[in-house]
Design a protein around this motif. Structure first.
Motif, short mmCIF file in Angstrom:
data_model
loop_
_atom_site.label_atom_id
_atom_site.label_comp_id
_atom_site.label_asym_id
_atom_site.label_seq_id
_atom_site.Cartn_x
_atom_site.Cartn_y
_atom_site.Cartn_z
N ALA A 36 -8.80 27.57 -10.97
CA ALA A 36 -7.94 27.20 -9.83
C ALA A 36 -8.74 27.29 -8.53
CB ALA A 36 -6.73 28.13 -9.78
N GLU A 37 -9.57 28.30 -8.45
CA GLU A 37 -10.40 28.47 -7.24
C GLU A 37 -11.38 27.30 -7.13
OE1 GLU A 37 -10.58 29.84 -4.06
OE2 GLU A 37 -9.86 31.61 -5.15
N ARG A 38 -12.00 26.98 -8.24
CA ARG A 38 -12.97 25.89 -8.25
C ARG A 38 -12.30 24.55 -7.90
NH1 ARG A 38 -16.02 25.29 -13.78
NH2 ARG A 38 -15.93 27.54 -13.69
N ASP A 39 -11.08 24.36 -8.40
CA ASP A 39 -10.37 23.09 -8.18
C ASP A 39 -9.31 23.20 -7.07
OD1 ASP A 39 -11.85 21.98 -10.16
OD2 ASP A 39 -10.24 21.86 -11.65
N SER A 40 -9.53 24.10 -6.12
CA SER A 40 -8.47 24.36 -5.13
C SER A 40 -8.10 23.12 -4.30
CB SER A 40 -8.85 25.53 -4.22
OG SER A 40 -9.99 25.20 -3.49
N ARG A 41 -9.08 22.27 -4.06
CA ARG A 41 -8.77 21.03 -3.32
C ARG A 41 -7.79 20.17 -4.09
NH1 ARG A 41 -12.17 18.99 0.66
NH2 ARG A 41 -13.64 20.55 1.38
N GLN A 42 -8.01 20.13 -5.39
CA GLN A 42 -7.14 19.34 -6.26
C GLN A 42 -5.72 19.95 -6.26
OE1 GLN A 42 -9.17 19.01 -9.93
NE2 GLN A 42 -7.43 18.07 -10.97
N ALA A 46 4.02 20.15 -10.31
CA ALA A 46 3.70 21.01 -11.45
C ALA A 46 2.19 20.97 -11.73
CB ALA A 46 4.46 20.56 -12.69
N TYR A 47 1.65 22.13 -12.09
CA TYR A 47 0.22 22.23 -12.39
C TYR A 47 0.03 22.82 -13.78
CZ TYR A 47 -0.23 22.24 -7.27
OH TYR A 47 -0.16 21.94 -5.93
N ASN A 48 -1.03 22.41 -14.44
CA ASN A 48 -1.35 23.05 -15.71
C ASN A 48 -2.81 22.78 -16.08
OD1 ASN A 48 -0.95 24.35 -18.30
ND2 ASN A 48 1.21 23.81 -18.05
N LEU A 82 -3.24 18.10 -13.41
CA LEU A 82 -4.05 18.81 -14.40
C LEU A 82 -5.28 19.34 -13.66
CD1 LEU A 82 -4.36 19.25 -17.57
CD2 LEU A 82 -5.92 17.29 -17.48
N PHE A 83 -5.62 20.61 -13.86
CA PHE A 83 -6.86 21.12 -13.26
C PHE A 83 -7.68 21.84 -14.32
CE2 PHE A 83 -6.10 25.71 -12.77
CZ PHE A 83 -4.72 25.78 -12.99
N GLY A 84 -8.94 22.14 -13.96
CA GLY A 84 -9.83 22.82 -14.91
C GLY A 84 -10.26 21.94 -16.07
N ALA A 85 -10.02 20.62 -15.95
CA ALA A 85 -10.29 19.73 -17.10
C ALA A 85 -11.79 19.68 -17.43
CB ALA A 85 -9.74 18.34 -16.83
N ASP A 86 -12.67 19.85 -16.43
CA ASP A 86 -14.11 19.83 -16.70
C ASP A 86 -14.48 20.92 -17.70
OD1 ASP A 86 -14.33 17.89 -14.90
OD2 ASP A 86 -15.17 19.11 -13.27
N GLU A 87 -13.77 22.03 -17.60
CA GLU A 87 -14.09 23.20 -18.42
C GLU A 87 -13.31 23.22 -19.74
OE1 GLU A 87 -16.21 26.97 -18.36
OE2 GLU A 87 -16.10 25.46 -16.79
N VAL A 88 -11.99 22.97 -19.66
CA VAL A 88 -11.18 23.15 -20.89
C VAL A 88 -10.59 21.84 -21.43
CG1 VAL A 88 -10.65 25.57 -20.39
CG2 VAL A 88 -9.06 23.80 -19.61
N ALA A 123 -3.49 31.41 -11.99
CA ALA A 123 -3.64 30.41 -10.92
C ALA A 123 -2.57 30.51 -9.83
CB ALA A 123 -3.63 29.01 -11.53
N ALA A 124 -1.40 31.10 -10.14
CA ALA A 124 -0.34 31.16 -9.11
C ALA A 124 -0.81 31.92 -7.85
CB ALA A 124 0.94 31.75 -9.70
N PRO A 125 -1.44 33.09 -8.01
CA PRO A 125 -1.89 33.79 -6.79
C PRO A 125 -2.95 33.00 -6.02
CG PRO A 125 -1.86 35.31 -8.67
CD PRO A 125 -1.65 33.92 -9.22
N VAL A 126 -3.77 32.24 -6.75
CA VAL A 126 -4.82 31.45 -6.08
C VAL A 126 -4.16 30.33 -5.26
CG1 VAL A 126 -6.84 29.96 -6.44
CG2 VAL A 126 -6.48 31.96 -7.92
N LEU A 127 -3.18 29.66 -5.84
CA LEU A 127 -2.48 28.60 -5.10
C LEU A 127 -1.79 29.21 -3.87
CD1 LEU A 127 -1.34 25.69 -4.84
CD2 LEU A 127 0.59 26.42 -6.26
N ALA A 128 -1.15 30.36 -4.06
CA ALA A 128 -0.45 31.01 -2.92
C ALA A 128 -1.44 31.30 -1.79
CB ALA A 128 0.22 32.29 -3.40
N LYS A 129 -2.58 31.81 -2.16
CA LYS A 129 -3.59 32.15 -1.14
C LYS A 129 -4.00 30.91 -0.34
CE LYS A 129 -7.99 32.50 -2.04
NZ LYS A 129 -9.21 32.84 -2.77
N HIS A 130 -4.22 29.80 -1.04
CA HIS A 130 -4.66 28.59 -0.34
C HIS A 130 -3.53 27.97 0.49
CE1 HIS A 130 -8.78 28.36 -1.67
NE2 HIS A 130 -8.36 28.78 -2.86
N LEU A 131 -2.30 28.01 0.00
CA LEU A 131 -1.18 27.47 0.79
C LEU A 131 -0.99 28.31 2.05
CD1 LEU A 131 1.47 26.75 -2.01
CD2 LEU A 131 0.21 25.05 -0.68
#
Ligand SMILES: Nc1nc2c(ncn2[C@@H]2O[C@H](COP(=O)(O)OP(=O)(O)OP(=O)(O)O)[C@@H](O)[C@H]2O)c(=O)[nH]1
Length: 394
Positions: free
Chosen positions: A79-85, A36-38, A57-63, A115-123
Protein backbone atom coordinates in the motif's frame (compact mmCIF):
# COMPACT_ATOMS: atom_id res chain seq x y z
CA UNK A 1 -23.87 13.52 7.49
CA UNK A 2 -22.20 12.94 4.14
CA UNK A 3 -19.49 10.32 4.04
CA UNK A 4 -16.90 9.33 1.43
CA UNK A 5 -16.31 5.60 1.87
CA UNK A 6 -13.36 3.33 1.22
CA UNK A 7 -13.53 -0.45 1.56
CA UNK A 8 -10.14 -2.13 2.01
CA UNK A 9 -9.80 -5.90 1.54
CA UNK A 10 -12.61 -8.43 1.37
CA UNK A 11 -14.46 -7.56 4.57
CA UNK A 12 -14.00 -3.85 3.87
CA UNK A 13 -15.49 -4.20 0.38
CA UNK A 14 -18.35 -6.40 1.60
CA UNK A 15 -19.39 -4.02 4.36
CA UNK A 16 -19.17 -1.07 1.99
CA UNK A 17 -21.38 -2.91 -0.51
CA UNK A 18 -23.84 -3.68 2.30
CA UNK A 19 -23.92 0.00 3.34
CA UNK A 20 -24.68 1.03 -0.26
CA UNK A 21 -27.47 -1.56 -0.39
CA UNK A 22 -28.91 -0.31 2.90
CA UNK A 23 -28.72 3.30 1.70
CA UNK A 24 -30.62 2.34 -1.48
CA UNK A 25 -33.22 0.34 0.43
CA UNK A 26 -33.94 3.17 2.84
CA UNK A 27 -34.03 5.85 0.10
CA UNK A 28 -31.30 7.76 1.85
CA UNK A 29 -28.39 9.73 0.47
CA UNK A 30 -25.32 10.09 2.65
CA UNK A 31 -22.59 8.20 0.74
CA UNK A 32 -21.02 10.73 -1.61
CA UNK A 33 -18.84 8.08 -3.25
CA UNK A 34 -17.53 4.58 -2.64
CA UNK A 35 -14.12 3.14 -3.52
CA UNK A 36 -12.94 -0.44 -2.95
CA UNK A 37 -9.34 -1.65 -2.83
CA UNK A 38 -7.83 -5.10 -2.81
CA UNK A 39 -4.69 -7.08 -3.62
CA UNK A 40 -6.96 -9.91 -4.84
CA UNK A 41 -8.78 -9.23 -8.12
CA UNK A 42 -11.40 -11.94 -7.49
CA UNK A 43 -12.59 -10.12 -4.33
CA UNK A 44 -13.06 -6.90 -6.31
CA UNK A 45 -15.05 -8.75 -8.97
CA UNK A 46 -17.33 -10.14 -6.26
CA UNK A 47 -18.64 -6.71 -5.29
CA UNK A 48 -22.10 -5.57 -6.34
CA UNK A 49 -22.72 -1.88 -5.84
CA UNK A 50 -19.28 -0.27 -5.67
CA UNK A 51 -18.93 1.19 -9.19
CA UNK A 52 -16.57 -0.84 -11.43
CA UNK A 53 -14.37 2.18 -12.09
CA UNK A 54 -13.92 2.63 -8.33
CA UNK A 55 -12.45 -0.85 -7.74
CA UNK A 56 -8.72 -0.51 -7.40
CA UNK A 57 -6.26 -3.39 -7.46
CA UNK A 58 -2.88 -2.64 -5.88
CA UNK A 59 0.32 -4.58 -5.24
CA UNK A 60 -0.20 -6.42 -8.54
CA UNK A 61 3.53 -6.17 -9.44
CA UNK A 62 4.28 -8.28 -6.39
CA UNK A 63 1.30 -10.61 -5.91
CA UNK A 64 -0.27 -10.56 -9.41
CA UNK A 65 -3.80 -9.99 -8.14
CA UNK A 66 -3.78 -13.11 -5.94
CA UNK A 67 -3.92 -11.42 -2.52
CA UNK A 68 -1.42 -11.34 0.32
CA UNK A 69 -2.67 -14.41 2.21
CA UNK A 70 -3.14 -12.81 5.64
CA UNK A 71 0.31 -11.18 5.56
CA UNK A 72 -0.56 -7.69 6.79
CA UNK A 73 3.02 -6.47 6.81
CA UNK A 74 3.29 -7.25 3.10
CA UNK A 75 -0.06 -5.49 2.52
CA UNK A 76 1.18 -2.38 4.35
CA UNK A 77 4.37 -2.39 2.30
CA UNK A 78 2.46 -2.75 -0.98
CA UNK A 79 0.00 0.00 0.00
CA UNK A 80 2.88 2.33 0.82
CA UNK A 81 4.60 1.54 -2.45
CA UNK A 82 1.36 2.04 -4.42
CA UNK A 83 0.08 4.98 -2.37
CA UNK A 84 -0.39 7.17 -5.45
CA UNK A 85 -2.60 4.50 -6.93
CA UNK A 86 -4.63 4.36 -3.70
CA UNK A 87 -5.12 8.11 -3.72
CA UNK A 88 -6.35 7.91 -7.29
CA UNK A 89 -9.53 6.57 -5.69
CA UNK A 90 -10.42 10.12 -4.66
CA UNK A 91 -9.72 11.65 -8.11
CA UNK A 92 -13.28 11.70 -9.38
CA UNK A 93 -14.93 11.88 -5.96
CA UNK A 94 -16.71 15.03 -4.73
CA UNK A 95 -14.41 15.15 -1.70
CA UNK A 96 -15.44 18.65 -0.63
CA UNK A 97 -19.04 17.57 -0.09
CA UNK A 98 -18.03 14.91 2.46
CA UNK A 99 -18.29 15.70 6.19
CA UNK A 100 -16.06 12.72 6.95
CA UNK A 101 -14.09 9.90 5.31
CA UNK A 102 -14.69 6.31 6.31
CA UNK A 103 -12.32 3.36 5.83
CA UNK A 104 -13.82 -0.11 6.26
CA UNK A 105 -11.53 -3.10 6.91
CA UNK A 106 -11.37 -6.52 8.49
CA UNK A 107 -8.44 -6.23 10.88
CA UNK A 108 -7.62 -9.93 11.17
CA UNK A 109 -6.67 -10.69 7.55
CA UNK A 110 -3.89 -9.27 5.40
CA UNK A 111 -5.01 -6.61 2.93
CA UNK A 112 -7.49 -4.61 5.01
CA UNK A 113 -5.51 -5.01 8.19
CA UNK A 114 -2.21 -3.83 6.71
CA UNK A 115 -3.36 -1.30 4.12
CA UNK A 116 -6.22 0.53 5.91
CA UNK A 117 -3.88 2.46 8.26
CA UNK A 118 -1.63 3.34 5.30
CA UNK A 119 -4.57 4.73 3.31
CA UNK A 120 -5.74 6.68 6.38
CA UNK A 121 -2.29 8.20 6.82
CA UNK A 122 -2.15 9.38 3.20
CA UNK A 123 -5.72 10.76 3.19
CA UNK A 124 -4.91 12.58 6.41
CA UNK A 125 -1.99 14.37 4.76
CA UNK A 126 -4.24 15.79 2.07
CA UNK A 127 -7.76 16.29 3.41
CA UNK A 128 -9.15 18.36 6.27
CA UNK A 129 -12.13 16.16 7.08
CA UNK A 130 -12.08 13.69 9.96
CA UNK A 131 -11.13 10.17 8.94
CA UNK A 132 -12.88 7.29 10.68
CA UNK A 133 -11.97 3.63 10.54
CA UNK A 134 -14.58 0.89 10.68
CA UNK A 135 -12.55 -2.00 12.09
CA UNK A 136 -13.88 -5.56 12.11
CA UNK A 137 -12.30 -7.69 14.81
CA UNK A 138 -11.88 -11.41 14.16
CA UNK A 139 -13.71 -13.96 16.31
CA UNK A 140 -11.51 -15.77 18.85
CA UNK A 141 -11.83 -19.06 16.95
CA UNK A 142 -10.26 -17.53 13.83
CA UNK A 143 -6.84 -18.18 15.36
CA UNK A 144 -3.77 -16.50 16.79
CA UNK A 145 -2.50 -15.07 13.51
CA UNK A 146 -5.74 -13.13 13.01
CA UNK A 147 -5.57 -11.86 16.59
CA UNK A 148 -1.99 -10.78 16.10
CA UNK A 149 -2.87 -8.99 12.86
CA UNK A 150 -5.91 -7.37 14.51
CA UNK A 151 -3.98 -6.17 17.55
CA UNK A 152 -1.36 -4.44 15.44
CA UNK A 153 -3.82 -3.07 12.95
CA UNK A 154 -6.24 -1.74 15.55
CA UNK A 155 -3.45 0.15 17.25
CA UNK A 156 -2.15 1.50 13.94
CA UNK A 157 -5.65 2.53 12.84
CA UNK A 158 -6.43 4.29 16.14
CA UNK A 159 -3.12 6.16 15.80
CA UNK A 160 -3.83 7.49 12.31
CA UNK A 161 -7.59 8.09 12.33
CA UNK A 162 -9.96 10.37 14.22
CA UNK A 163 -11.85 7.38 15.60
CA UNK A 164 -12.40 3.69 14.94
CA UNK A 165 -15.92 2.23 14.96
CA UNK A 166 -15.27 -1.31 16.16
CA UNK A 167 -17.32 -4.38 15.29
CA UNK A 168 -16.59 -7.71 16.95
CA UNK A 169 -17.36 -10.67 14.69
CA UNK A 170 -17.12 -12.98 17.73
CA UNK A 171 -19.91 -11.20 19.57
CA UNK A 172 -22.28 -11.41 16.60
CA UNK A 173 -21.58 -14.90 15.26
CA UNK A 174 -24.60 -17.18 15.53
CA UNK A 175 -23.76 -20.82 16.13
CA UNK A 176 -24.56 -23.12 13.21
CA UNK A 177 -24.51 -20.38 10.53
CA UNK A 178 -22.10 -20.87 7.64
CA UNK A 179 -19.40 -18.22 7.42
CA UNK A 180 -20.67 -16.31 4.35
CA UNK A 181 -24.21 -16.20 5.71
CA UNK A 182 -22.90 -15.14 9.13
CA UNK A 183 -20.94 -12.32 7.49
CA UNK A 184 -24.04 -11.12 5.62
CA UNK A 185 -26.04 -11.05 8.86
CA UNK A 186 -23.27 -9.21 10.70
CA UNK A 187 -22.86 -6.73 7.87
CA UNK A 188 -26.58 -5.93 8.14
CA UNK A 189 -26.21 -5.29 11.88
CA UNK A 190 -23.30 -2.96 11.30
CA UNK A 191 -24.65 -1.00 8.33
CA UNK A 192 -28.03 -0.45 9.93
CA UNK A 193 -26.29 1.32 12.82
CA UNK A 194 -23.96 3.32 10.59
CA UNK A 195 -26.79 4.13 8.19
CA UNK A 196 -29.01 5.49 10.95
CA UNK A 197 -26.14 7.50 12.39
CA UNK A 198 -25.31 9.15 9.05
CA UNK A 199 -28.91 9.56 7.87
CA UNK A 200 -29.97 11.16 11.16
CA UNK A 201 -27.41 13.90 10.59
CA UNK A 202 -28.87 14.54 7.15
CA UNK A 203 -32.39 15.37 8.38
CA UNK A 204 -31.19 18.51 10.13
CA UNK A 205 -29.42 19.71 7.03
CA UNK A 206 -32.43 19.32 4.77
CA UNK A 207 -34.32 21.42 7.30
CA UNK A 208 -37.46 19.29 7.26
CA UNK A 209 -38.37 18.89 10.93
CA UNK A 210 -38.01 19.38 14.69
CA UNK A 211 -35.37 21.44 16.48
CA UNK A 212 -33.88 18.58 18.43
CA UNK A 213 -32.69 16.52 15.44
CA UNK A 214 -29.10 15.33 15.47
CA UNK A 215 -26.74 17.09 13.10
CA UNK A 216 -23.40 15.97 11.74
CA UNK A 217 -21.41 18.21 14.09
CA UNK A 218 -22.86 16.28 17.03
CA UNK A 219 -21.63 13.01 15.58
CA UNK A 220 -18.23 14.56 14.89
CA UNK A 221 -18.04 16.07 18.40
CA UNK A 222 -18.94 12.75 20.00
CA UNK A 223 -16.03 11.18 18.12
CA UNK A 224 -13.61 14.07 18.71
CA UNK A 225 -10.40 13.17 20.51
CA UNK A 226 -10.08 9.73 18.91
CA UNK A 227 -10.19 6.19 20.25
CA UNK A 228 -12.47 3.21 19.75
CA UNK A 229 -16.24 3.46 19.68
CA UNK A 230 -19.11 1.03 19.84
CA UNK A 231 -22.71 1.40 18.64
CA UNK A 232 -25.83 -0.13 20.14
CA UNK A 233 -29.26 -0.23 18.53
CA UNK A 234 -32.63 -1.67 19.48
CA UNK A 235 -36.10 -1.10 18.05
CA UNK A 236 -39.67 -1.85 18.97
CA UNK A 237 -42.46 -2.35 16.46
CA UNK A 238 -45.41 0.00 16.87
CA UNK A 239 -49.02 -1.18 17.12
CA UNK A 240 -50.57 -1.30 13.65
CA UNK A 241 -53.04 1.53 14.15
CA UNK A 242 -50.19 3.86 15.12
CA UNK A 243 -47.66 2.68 12.61
CA UNK A 244 -46.66 5.81 10.80
CA UNK A 245 -50.24 7.05 10.54
CA UNK A 246 -50.18 9.00 13.75
CA UNK A 247 -53.68 8.10 14.94
CA UNK A 248 -54.77 5.67 17.64
CA UNK A 249 -57.91 3.65 18.18
CA UNK A 250 -58.41 5.36 21.53
CA UNK A 251 -58.14 8.73 19.85
CA UNK A 252 -60.76 7.75 17.26
CA UNK A 253 -63.13 6.60 19.99
CA UNK A 254 -62.77 9.91 21.77
CA UNK A 255 -60.55 8.55 24.54
CA UNK A 256 -57.56 10.39 25.94
CA UNK A 257 -54.98 8.93 23.62
CA UNK A 258 -52.29 11.51 24.17
CA UNK A 259 -51.45 10.62 27.77
CA UNK A 260 -51.51 6.89 26.97
CA UNK A 261 -49.31 7.43 23.96
CA UNK A 262 -46.93 9.56 25.99
CA UNK A 263 -46.51 6.84 28.59
CA UNK A 264 -46.19 4.19 25.92
CA UNK A 265 -43.67 6.26 24.05
CA UNK A 266 -41.62 6.93 27.20
CA UNK A 267 -41.65 3.22 28.08
CA UNK A 268 -40.69 2.11 24.61
CA UNK A 269 -37.88 4.61 24.22
CA UNK A 270 -36.32 4.02 27.64
CA UNK A 271 -36.61 0.22 27.28
CA UNK A 272 -35.00 0.26 23.83
CA UNK A 273 -32.21 2.48 25.15
CA UNK A 274 -31.39 -0.08 27.84
CA UNK A 275 -31.53 -2.92 25.32
CA UNK A 276 -29.29 -1.06 22.89
CA UNK A 277 -26.60 -0.46 25.50
CA UNK A 278 -26.85 -3.62 27.56
CA UNK A 279 -26.89 -6.26 24.85
CA UNK A 280 -26.61 -4.87 21.34
CA UNK A 281 -23.25 -3.13 21.09
CA UNK A 282 -21.08 -3.69 18.01
CA UNK A 283 -18.16 -4.15 20.42
CA UNK A 284 -19.14 -5.34 23.89
CA UNK A 285 -17.28 -3.19 26.41
CA UNK A 286 -17.39 -1.73 29.91
CA UNK A 287 -19.96 0.98 29.33
CA UNK A 288 -18.57 3.12 32.14
CA UNK A 289 -15.26 3.33 30.30
CA UNK A 290 -16.78 5.45 27.49
CA UNK A 291 -15.77 9.11 27.40
CA UNK A 292 -18.71 10.45 25.39
CA UNK A 293 -22.08 9.36 24.08
CA UNK A 294 -24.79 10.16 21.56
CA UNK A 295 -28.38 8.92 21.72
CA UNK A 296 -30.49 9.06 18.54
CA UNK A 297 -34.18 8.17 18.82
CA UNK A 298 -35.88 7.40 15.51
CA UNK A 299 -39.50 6.83 14.59
CA UNK A 300 -42.70 8.63 13.56
CA UNK A 301 -42.55 12.23 14.89
CA UNK A 302 -45.58 11.76 17.19
CA UNK A 303 -43.70 9.00 19.02
CA UNK A 304 -40.53 11.02 19.58
CA UNK A 305 -41.38 12.19 23.03
CA UNK A 306 -38.96 14.87 24.30
CA UNK A 307 -39.14 13.70 27.90
CA UNK A 308 -38.29 10.16 26.85
CA UNK A 309 -35.35 11.27 24.73
CA UNK A 310 -34.07 13.31 27.67
CA UNK A 311 -34.56 10.39 30.08
CA UNK A 312 -32.64 8.09 27.77
CA UNK A 313 -29.85 10.60 27.45
CA UNK A 314 -29.63 10.98 31.24
CA UNK A 315 -29.66 7.19 31.69
CA UNK A 316 -26.70 6.87 29.27
CA UNK A 317 -24.96 9.64 31.21
CA UNK A 318 -25.42 7.67 34.44
CA UNK A 319 -24.21 4.41 32.88
CA UNK A 320 -21.12 5.96 31.32
CA UNK A 321 -20.39 8.42 34.11
CA UNK A 322 -19.77 10.90 31.28
CA UNK A 323 -21.13 14.43 31.33
CA UNK A 324 -20.81 14.57 27.57
CA UNK A 325 -23.79 12.63 26.26
CA UNK A 326 -25.75 14.24 23.44
CA UNK A 327 -29.27 13.32 22.45
CA UNK A 328 -31.60 13.98 19.55
CA UNK A 329 -34.40 12.83 17.27
CA UNK A 330 -34.44 11.27 13.86
CA UNK A 331 -38.03 11.67 12.62
CA UNK A 332 -39.16 9.01 10.14
CA UNK A 333 -42.79 9.59 9.20
CA UNK A 334 -43.18 6.29 7.34
CA UNK A 335 -41.60 4.06 9.97
CA UNK A 336 -43.53 1.55 12.05
CA UNK A 337 -40.76 1.28 14.64
CA UNK A 338 -39.32 3.33 17.43
CA UNK A 339 -35.57 2.75 17.43
CA UNK A 340 -32.80 3.90 19.72
CA UNK A 341 -29.19 4.15 18.62
CA UNK A 342 -26.47 4.77 21.19
CA UNK A 343 -22.96 5.67 20.11
CA UNK A 344 -20.35 5.36 22.87
CA UNK A 345 -17.12 7.16 22.00
CA UNK A 346 -13.58 6.46 23.20
CA UNK A 347 -14.23 3.30 25.20
CA UNK A 348 -11.13 2.21 27.07
CA UNK A 349 -12.06 -1.21 28.44
CA UNK A 350 -13.28 -4.13 26.36
CA UNK A 351 -12.66 -7.79 27.25
CA UNK A 352 -12.47 -8.67 23.58
CA UNK A 353 -9.79 -6.07 22.83
CA UNK A 354 -7.85 -7.23 25.92
CA UNK A 355 -8.17 -10.84 24.76
CA UNK A 356 -6.95 -10.01 21.25
CA UNK A 357 -4.04 -8.15 22.75
CA UNK A 358 -2.99 -11.00 25.03
CA UNK A 359 -3.32 -13.62 22.26
CA UNK A 360 -1.23 -11.33 20.09
CA UNK A 361 1.45 -10.87 22.74
CA UNK A 362 1.57 -14.63 23.34
CA UNK A 363 1.83 -15.33 19.60
CA UNK A 364 4.61 -12.77 19.34
CA UNK A 365 6.50 -14.27 22.28
CA UNK A 366 6.28 -17.71 20.70
CA UNK A 367 7.55 -16.29 17.45
CA UNK A 368 10.49 -14.63 19.18
CA UNK A 369 11.38 -17.82 21.01
CA UNK A 370 11.27 -19.70 17.75
CA UNK A 371 13.51 -17.16 16.04
CA UNK A 372 15.89 -17.13 19.01
CA UNK A 373 16.14 -20.90 19.06
CA UNK A 374 16.62 -21.04 15.27
CA UNK A 375 19.41 -18.49 15.64
CA UNK A 376 21.03 -20.47 18.47
CA UNK A 377 20.88 -23.57 16.27
CA UNK A 378 22.84 -21.77 13.64
CA UNK A 379 26.50 -21.82 14.50
CA UNK A 380 27.34 -18.60 12.74
CA UNK A 381 25.89 -16.66 15.73
CA UNK A 382 23.56 -14.51 13.60
CA UNK A 383 21.40 -12.42 15.95
CA UNK A 384 17.68 -13.06 16.01
CA UNK A 385 15.63 -10.36 14.41
CA UNK A 386 12.79 -9.46 16.72
CA UNK A 387 9.80 -7.27 16.29
CA UNK A 388 9.40 -4.62 18.98
CA UNK A 389 6.22 -3.11 17.65
CA UNK A 390 3.96 -5.15 19.87
CA UNK A 391 5.65 -3.83 23.01
CA UNK A 392 3.82 -0.58 22.58
CA UNK A 393 0.31 -2.01 22.18
CA UNK A 394 -2.08 0.25 24.06
N1 LIG B 1 -18.21 -8.92 9.47
C1 LIG B 1 -17.58 -9.40 8.40
N2 LIG B 1 -16.37 -9.93 8.53
C2 LIG B 1 -15.76 -10.42 7.43
C3 LIG B 1 -16.34 -10.36 6.14
N3 LIG B 1 -15.47 -10.94 5.25
C4 LIG B 1 -14.39 -11.32 5.97
N4 LIG B 1 -14.56 -11.01 7.28
C5 LIG B 1 -13.62 -11.18 8.39
O1 LIG B 1 -12.44 -10.45 8.04
C6 LIG B 1 -11.28 -11.12 8.49
C7 LIG B 1 -10.44 -11.50 7.30
O2 LIG B 1 -10.24 -10.36 6.56
P1 LIG B 1 -10.54 -10.27 5.00
O3 LIG B 1 -11.16 -8.94 4.77
O4 LIG B 1 -11.22 -11.47 4.50
O5 LIG B 1 -9.08 -10.29 4.45
P2 LIG B 1 -8.40 -9.29 3.47
O6 LIG B 1 -8.28 -7.96 4.09
O7 LIG B 1 -9.07 -9.35 2.14
O8 LIG B 1 -6.93 -9.87 3.43
P3 LIG B 1 -6.34 -11.14 2.68
O9 LIG B 1 -7.49 -11.96 2.13
O10 LIG B 1 -5.59 -11.84 3.77
O11 LIG B 1 -5.50 -10.53 1.65
C8 LIG B 1 -11.77 -12.33 9.25
O12 LIG B 1 -11.86 -11.97 10.61
C9 LIG B 1 -13.15 -12.58 8.65
O13 LIG B 1 -14.03 -13.24 9.55
C10 LIG B 1 -17.63 -9.76 6.02
O14 LIG B 1 -18.23 -9.64 4.95
N5 LIG B 1 -18.18 -9.29 7.18
Amino acid sequence: MKVLCFGMGQAGGNVLDALLRYEQRTNADYVVDAVAYNTASADLRGLDLVPEENRILFGADEVSGHGVGADNELAAELAERDSRQLLRGTDGAPTSTADAFLIFAGLGGGTGSGAAPVLAKHLNRIYEQPIYGVGILPAADEGALYSRNAARSLKALVDVTDHVFAFDNGAWAESGEDVAQAHDTMNEVLVRRLGILFASGEVAESGTVAESVVDSSEVINTLRGGGISTIGYAASELPESDGGGGFSIKGLLGGDSSSTDELDSINRITTQTRKAVLGQLTLPCDVDSASRGLVVVSGPPEWLNRKAVERSRTWVEEQTGSMEVRGGDYPLSESNHVGVLVLLGDVSRSDRVAEIRSTAVEAEQNRRERIASDAADREDGTEAVVDDRLDSLF
